[in-house]
Design a protein around this motif. Sequence first.
Motif, PDB file in Angstrom:
ATOM      1  N   TRP A  88      43.499  43.253  51.947  1.00  0.00           N
ATOM      2  CA  TRP A  88      42.590  43.722  50.899  1.00  0.00           C
ATOM      3  C   TRP A  88      42.285  45.210  51.041  1.00  0.00           C
ATOM      4  O   TRP A  88      42.164  45.918  50.040  1.00  0.00           O
ATOM      5  CB  TRP A  88      41.277  42.936  50.959  1.00  0.00           C
TER       6      TRP A  88
ATOM      7  N   SER B 168      35.058  45.693  45.838  1.00  0.00           N
ATOM      8  CA  SER B 168      36.518  45.827  45.907  1.00  0.00           C
ATOM      9  C   SER B 168      37.013  46.473  47.199  1.00  0.00           C
ATOM     10  O   SER B 168      38.157  46.256  47.605  1.00  0.00           O
ATOM     11  CB  SER B 168      37.034  46.669  44.729  1.00  0.00           C
TER      12      SER B 168
ATOM     13  N   ARG C  10      48.585  46.801  45.870  1.00  0.00           N
ATOM     14  CA  ARG C  10      47.963  45.603  46.425  1.00  0.00           C
ATOM     15  C   ARG C  10      47.028  44.973  45.391  1.00  0.00           C
ATOM     16  O   ARG C  10      46.723  45.573  44.358  1.00  0.00           O
ATOM     17  CB  ARG C  10      47.199  45.914  47.703  1.00  0.00           C
TER      18      ARG C  10
ATOM     19  N   THR D 146      43.665  38.897  56.361  1.00  0.00           N
ATOM     20  CA  THR D 146      43.352  38.918  54.939  1.00  0.00           C
ATOM     21  C   THR D 146      42.592  40.186  54.578  1.00  0.00           C
ATOM     22  O   THR D 146      42.890  40.848  53.577  1.00  0.00           O
ATOM     23  CB  THR D 146      42.526  37.672  54.546  1.00  0.00           C
TER      24      THR D 146
ATOM     25  N   VAL E 187      43.261  42.769  45.051  1.00  0.00           N
ATOM     26  CA  VAL E 187      42.003  42.426  45.721  1.00  0.00           C
ATOM     27  C   VAL E 187      41.225  41.461  44.834  1.00  0.00           C
ATOM     28  O   VAL E 187      41.013  41.738  43.642  1.00  0.00           O
ATOM     29  CB  VAL E 187      41.147  43.686  45.976  1.00  0.00           C
TER      30      VAL E 187
END
Length: 422
Positions: free
Chosen positions: A387, A247, A287, A383, A289
């Motif tokens: 993440w 993660s 956010r 990207t 992920v």
Amino acid sequence: MPAPKPLGTLLNAPDYAERVNLIKKIKTAAGWRFAPVVPEANGRLKDRVRVNGQIETHPEGAYYIEWRVGGRKGHRYRTPVAREEAIDAARHKALELAAIRDGLIAAPEPPPAASDKTLIGDAIDDYLKYVKMQRKARTWLTYRYTLDTLLRASYKRKFVEDATRDDVLDFMTYCYEKGLGARTVYDKVVTVLQLFKKHGRSGLMEKGDWPKYVETIRPIYEPEEMTPMFEIATVDEADLLKFILGSGYRDQEIRYIEYVDLDFRHDLARVTAKPKWDFTPKNWEERVVPLPHALMQRLQKRKERKNARPHDLVFGNTRGNPDSEMDMVVKRLAERAGLNCGHCVTEHGNKCAEGPYCMNFFLHKFRHTFATNHLRDGVDIRTVQAWMGHRDIKSTMVYLKGIRSKDAAHKVNNGELAGLVA
């Protein structure tokens, strides 16, 4: 001497010879300004002020009393007062002015004219109050040491608005004298410049003034380190380490993730605020992920094994509260797997050769591994930035230094130089 007047009379006397205003310097959308204080009916202060005709609560800022000498167009004087002494100070000053007007006491030497500038101490106090309300506790502690200890000791001017380039350079020198490294000094200079900018002082540093330091390659775990740890880890230990690796979560984010944050249908993990635990994501941004499907299956089994409810913490301690000892999990695994380097000594004197103290093994290193490997595998940097939860792309770009792309490795091994060095 006349009998004491009620507070409201003292603060709003029609005669400017004895009128005293109780005001507070507050922060508004338009910047810092003074606003009249609105006391409670019992005479106490609860940080309420009048702004554009409306009563607002402003816990930030400092209190002042203000008066004029020489009538409405006379000289205005203003002096800071402590909150707990503000009302008594206003009352005392009003009585003093009334007594002077009636000829009961001699007028003192006039105080120096009030300045619209801000004392450096007040500027530091106000800014730290703002940071304490708006930022994490750890950030506030860092800012407090930078401003309340280092800057307060090194800054020689009276007002923050008088700051110059030399003052910033003096601050840097003082930090170096305290034994701080260049990277740390760089961060602290940024904090100081933020304070100065809030008071209209920007552009104080020249290009060559900034501390010089080597931007190190972020350390990552190699397979030969992770595989032995995973092999000897318990199921719960492996769940934790593999989640961090898959993660890229920050240490704090791991502590507060709940099962409801896991989208098992779409293989996603969310970083969300947790008012119950007083947790907010860094930069105040939630956010999402994506996680490998195999990892999501592992977490699904963990939920079933724990008989967990949606709002239970995924990696809580035995009492279901945030676990503050997570970093020791990886250190204990490294020791059990025989991976300790044997040379580390922590700042507390703990020796790597004698226990789970190897400084080469820590949770955040899995986050470095997450970013580096995704970039190595061709995931575009924007990207990865999303993440990771980086506000600035520069924070993600530091991982490019550790990239050894598969394409580059193929070219190196098949090029002319490879044959020459064989």
